[in-house]
Design an enzyme around this catalytic site. Structure first.
Site, PDB file in Angstrom:
ATOM      1  NE  ARG A  98      -4.046  -2.028   2.001  1.00  0.00           N
ATOM      2  CZ  ARG A  98      -3.999  -3.012   2.872  1.00  0.00           C
ATOM      3  NH1 ARG A  98      -3.117  -2.970   3.864  1.00  0.00           N
ATOM      4  NH2 ARG A  98      -4.833  -4.020   2.777  1.00  0.00           N
ATOM      5  CE  LYS A 152      -0.994  13.904 -14.413  1.00  0.00           C
ATOM      6  NZ  LYS A 152      -1.291  14.350 -15.792  1.00  0.00           N
ATOM      7  CD  GLU A 193       5.871  15.761 -22.623  1.00  0.00           C
ATOM      8  OE1 GLU A 193       5.273  16.842 -22.470  1.00  0.00           O
ATOM      9  OE2 GLU A 193       5.297  14.649 -22.521  1.00  0.00           O
ATOM     10  CE  LYS A 236       5.004  17.314 -14.192  1.00  0.00           C
ATOM     11  NZ  LYS A 236       5.167  16.083 -14.964  1.00  0.00           N
ATOM     12  CD  GLU A 249      -4.269  16.044 -15.076  1.00  0.00           C
ATOM     13  OE1 GLU A 249      -3.073  15.814 -15.156  1.00  0.00           O
ATOM     14  OE2 GLU A 249      -5.116  15.520 -15.800  1.00  0.00           O
ATOM     15  NE  ARG A 282       0.360  17.007 -12.620  1.00  0.00           N
ATOM     16  CZ  ARG A 282       1.045  16.171 -11.869  1.00  0.00           C
ATOM     17  NH1 ARG A 282       0.806  16.113 -10.574  1.00  0.00           N
ATOM     18  NH2 ARG A 282       1.964  15.384 -12.391  1.00  0.00           N
ATOM     19  CG  ASN A 294      -2.919  16.673 -19.489  1.00  0.00           C
ATOM     20  OD1 ASN A 294      -1.910  16.010 -19.230  1.00  0.00           O
ATOM     21  ND2 ASN A 294      -3.948  16.754 -18.657  1.00  0.00           N
ATOM     22  CG  HIS A 305       0.093  15.214 -23.314  1.00  0.00           C
ATOM     23  ND1 HIS A 305       0.842  16.325 -23.643  1.00  0.00           N
ATOM     24  CD2 HIS A 305       0.939  14.382 -22.636  1.00  0.00           C
ATOM     25  CE1 HIS A 305       2.075  16.171 -23.162  1.00  0.00           C
ATOM     26  NE2 HIS A 305       2.160  15.008 -22.554  1.00  0.00           N
ATOM     27  CG  HIS A 363      -2.100  10.354 -24.242  1.00  0.00           C
ATOM     28  ND1 HIS A 363      -2.654  10.694 -23.028  1.00  0.00           N
ATOM     29  CD2 HIS A 363      -0.763  10.464 -24.076  1.00  0.00           C
ATOM     30  CE1 HIS A 363      -1.683  11.001 -22.170  1.00  0.00           C
ATOM     31  NE2 HIS A 363      -0.537  10.873 -22.783  1.00  0.00           N
ATOM     32  CG  HIS A 419       4.697  10.458 -24.353  1.00  0.00           C
ATOM     33  ND1 HIS A 419       3.326  10.415 -24.200  1.00  0.00           N
ATOM     34  CD2 HIS A 419       5.095  11.573 -23.684  1.00  0.00           C
ATOM     35  CE1 HIS A 419       2.926  11.433 -23.470  1.00  0.00           C
ATOM     36  NE2 HIS A 419       3.984  12.156 -23.142  1.00  0.00           N
TER      37      HIS A 419
HETATM   38  P1  NAD Z   1      11.434   5.491 -22.380  1.00  0.00           P
HETATM   39  O1  NAD Z   1      11.482   5.413 -20.925  1.00  0.00           O
HETATM   40  O2  NAD Z   1      10.831   4.348 -23.118  1.00  0.00           O
HETATM   41  O3  NAD Z   1      12.900   5.755 -22.926  1.00  0.00           O
HETATM   42  C1  NAD Z   1      13.089   5.805 -24.327  1.00  0.00           C
HETATM   43  C2  NAD Z   1      14.199   4.820 -24.769  1.00  0.00           C
HETATM   44  O4  NAD Z   1      15.453   5.345 -24.374  1.00  0.00           O
HETATM   45  C3  NAD Z   1      14.092   3.445 -24.125  1.00  0.00           C
HETATM   46  O5  NAD Z   1      14.440   2.487 -25.083  1.00  0.00           O
HETATM   47  C4  NAD Z   1      15.163   3.489 -23.030  1.00  0.00           C
HETATM   48  O6  NAD Z   1      15.672   2.215 -22.744  1.00  0.00           O
HETATM   49  C5  NAD Z   1      16.200   4.355 -23.663  1.00  0.00           C
HETATM   50  N1  NAD Z   1      17.076   5.078 -22.749  1.00  0.00           N
HETATM   51  C6  NAD Z   1      16.727   5.636 -21.569  1.00  0.00           C
HETATM   52  N2  NAD Z   1      17.755   6.340 -21.062  1.00  0.00           N
HETATM   53  C7  NAD Z   1      18.779   6.199 -21.929  1.00  0.00           C
HETATM   54  C8  NAD Z   1      20.100   6.707 -21.990  1.00  0.00           C
HETATM   55  N3  NAD Z   1      20.559   7.545 -21.061  1.00  0.00           N
HETATM   56  N4  NAD Z   1      20.895   6.359 -23.033  1.00  0.00           N
HETATM   57  C9  NAD Z   1      20.417   5.548 -24.019  1.00  0.00           C
HETATM   58  N5  NAD Z   1      19.170   5.065 -24.041  1.00  0.00           N
HETATM   59  C10 NAD Z   1      18.359   5.385 -23.018  1.00  0.00           C
HETATM   60  O7  NAD Z   1      10.633   6.796 -22.887  1.00  0.00           O
HETATM   61  P2  NAD Z   1      10.667   8.321 -22.429  1.00  0.00           P
HETATM   62  O8  NAD Z   1      10.574   9.106 -23.676  1.00  0.00           O
HETATM   63  O9  NAD Z   1      11.746   8.596 -21.474  1.00  0.00           O
HETATM   64  O10 NAD Z   1       9.308   8.443 -21.591  1.00  0.00           O
HETATM   65  C11 NAD Z   1       8.053   8.261 -22.224  1.00  0.00           C
HETATM   66  C12 NAD Z   1       7.046   7.821 -21.180  1.00  0.00           C
HETATM   67  O11 NAD Z   1       6.914   8.851 -20.193  1.00  0.00           O
HETATM   68  C13 NAD Z   1       5.659   7.583 -21.727  1.00  0.00           C
HETATM   69  O12 NAD Z   1       5.175   6.364 -21.247  1.00  0.00           O
HETATM   70  C14 NAD Z   1       4.835   8.737 -21.184  1.00  0.00           C
HETATM   71  O13 NAD Z   1       3.486   8.394 -21.007  1.00  0.00           O
HETATM   72  C15 NAD Z   1       5.525   9.001 -19.875  1.00  0.00           C
HETATM   73  N6  NAD Z   1       5.329  10.346 -19.336  1.00  0.00           N
HETATM   74  C16 NAD Z   1       4.931  10.460 -18.031  1.00  0.00           C
HETATM   75  C17 NAD Z   1       4.760  11.698 -17.470  1.00  0.00           C
HETATM   76  C18 NAD Z   1       4.417  11.814 -16.017  1.00  0.00           C
HETATM   77  O14 NAD Z   1       4.167  12.932 -15.549  1.00  0.00           O
HETATM   78  N7  NAD Z   1       4.403  10.741 -15.266  1.00  0.00           N
HETATM   79  C19 NAD Z   1       4.996  12.857 -18.224  1.00  0.00           C
HETATM   80  C20 NAD Z   1       5.385  12.714 -19.557  1.00  0.00           C
HETATM   81  C21 NAD Z   1       5.553  11.443 -20.101  1.00  0.00           C
HETATM   82  N1  GLY Z   2       2.842  15.416 -17.865  1.00  0.00           N
HETATM   83  C1  GLY Z   2       1.594  15.875 -17.330  1.00  0.00           C
HETATM   84  C2  GLY Z   2       1.608  15.989 -15.832  1.00  0.00           C
HETATM   85  O1  GLY Z   2       2.554  15.642 -15.167  1.00  0.00           O
HETATM   86  O2  GLY Z   2       0.634  16.444 -15.296  1.00  0.00           O
END
Ligand code: NAD
Ligand code: GLY
Length: 356
Positions: A124, A146, A188, A224, A234, A238, A242, A245, A249, A261
């Site tokens: 939990r 998030k 982003e 942020k 949100e 917040r 998006n 997005h 999405h 993404h």
């Molecule tokens: P990811 O985590 O898939 O990384 C992209 C690729 O880069 C992967 O293949 C990873 O293995 C590789 N990689 C990571 N670090 C590396 C490095 N230093 N050197 C070489 N390769 C590396 O994708 P991302 O673009 O980092 O994140 C996208 C995700 O984030 C989506 O799922 C999206 O929904 C989420 N997201 C979440 C929020 C939030 O607020 N929680 C905000 C924006 C996006």
């Molecule tokens: N990336 C959108 C949020 O964190 O609210």
């Protein structure tokens, strides 16, 4: 790149510090020891990041007195699902982590989102720390609490809010990113510029982000952090984060998560800018500037999916309430607003911005 470490406080519950600079993975153990007594740390990472950085992180944690175990899942958005989440939770239980132990998310947004959700669910809720290794995770996903996985019905549909105990953003990690993954983060960051900061947006127009990524990361995180402090769950402001997005999405879902993404958000940003301008919702022409900036940073501004296909995919979006959906409208660079429209109008709005 500057050697100094910048810090930004995020006043949420719990409050935490985002540290940004060179060499933070090597010192992560010592940094964590300032926050917590020695405990069992489970590092969650993916198959691309593990060979690059897991050894450095594990050694640093062990040298600081932590017991370390690690779980490596296959890299990629297509693994941000129930199966991987379940495997992580089973791993934590087999390793007998307790409520005084800690998870570390070492990787991009996929790792951070999934490890964060595992931390929210296991027993939990236990602590977790974000070690972002992509530009996208640095400027956006590692901050704000998030966490989520994707469902067959759509993106990020199962998740929780859980703030990390710390974010340590080692800018050296950016040097191993492929150009297209670096560009995902630029999308982003450009979004942040369009939302709140014309000067930040202008840093991207010549494609000069690589010159001082720490400065860009710090400005994005500071913005942020402020939004998240005012609206952690949100309910209102917040939702501005998006921008781009809803369409983004939908593109990810239509492509069965083969379009990353950041690339999908870039198209969403471009389409919303064109729609807003053509529907006369903007205060001044903005679409050409936003599209030129995205292209300059190696990002797409159009998609093969039709407006109807995108609207259908977006109708399962989290931003839907009843028969309405809230979209984010750019008024000018640095100023955006929320607009609630009937879901039935979505095809028309997307269609207005579809043609380049
Ligand atoms: P990811 O985590 O898939 O990384 C992209 C690729 O880069 C992967 O293949 C990873 O293995 C590789 N990689 C990571 N670090 C590396 C490095 N230093 N050197 C070489 N390769 C590396 O994708 P991302 O673009 O980092 O994140 C996208 C995700 O984030 C989506 O799922 C999206 O929904 C989420 N997201 C979440 C929020 C939030 O607020 N929680 C905000 C924006 C996006
Ligand atoms: N990336 C959108 C949020 O964190 O609210």
């Amino acid at each position: 790149m500057s050697n100094s470490i910048q810090t930004i406080e995020v006043h949420t519950s719990p409050a935490y510090t985002v540290s940004i600079g060179s060499g933070l993975l090597r010192t992560c153990g010592a940094q964590l020891r300032q926050l917590m007594a020695p405990c069992h740390v489970a590092v969650i990472t993916d198959s691309t990041v593990a060979p690059l950085y897991l050894g450095t992180v594990s050694a640093s944690l062990q040298n600081a007195g932590f017991a370390v175990s690690s779980y490596v899942f296959p890299a990629g958005e297509s693994h941000k699902n129930f199966d991987t989440l379940a495997a992580i939770l089973e791993f934590l239980a087999e390793e007998r982590l307790t409520r005084t132990d800690c998870l570390v998310a070492l990787g991009g947004g996929v790792t951070g989102d999934m490890a964060g959700l595992a931390a929210a669910l296991y027993l939990r809720g236990i602590r977790y720390v974000q070690l972002p290794t992509t530009l996208l995770a640095a400027v956006d996903s590692s901050v704000g609490g998030k966490t989520a996985i994707d469902l067959h019905a759509g993106k990020n549909l199962a998740g929780a809010f859980l703030q990390p105990s710390a974010v340590l953003c080692d800018t050296d990690c950016l040097t191993t990113l492929p150009a297209s993954v670096f560009a995902d983060g630029a999308a982003e960051a450009i979004k942040t510029g369009v939302l709140c900061d014309e000067a930040l947006f202008s840093l991207f127009k010549d494609g000069t982000l690589t010159a001082d990524p720490a400065e860009v990361i710090a400005r994005c995180v500071a913005y942020k952090a402020g939004v998240v402090e005012r609206d952690e769950k949100e309910q209102n402001e917040r939702r501005l984060l998006n921008l781009g997005h809803t369409i983004g999405h939908a593109i990810e879902k239509c492509s069965n998560y083969t379009i990353p993404h950041g690339h999908a958000v870039a198209v969403g940003l471009a389409m919303m800018a064109r729609s807003a301008e053509r529907l006369e919702w903007t205060e001044e022409p903005i679409a050409a500037r936003i599209c030129a900036c995205l292209v300059k940073n190696g990002l797409p501004i159009s998609t093969e999916y039709t407006a109807a296909e995108l609207a259908r995919a977006a109708s399962a979006d989290k931003k839907r309430t009843g028969d309405d959906i809230t979209i984010v409208i750019p008024r000018k660079i640095g100023v955006c607003e929320l607009k609630r429209i009937p879901v039935s109008d979505l095809t028309q709005v997307i269609a207005a911005g579809w043609e380049v």
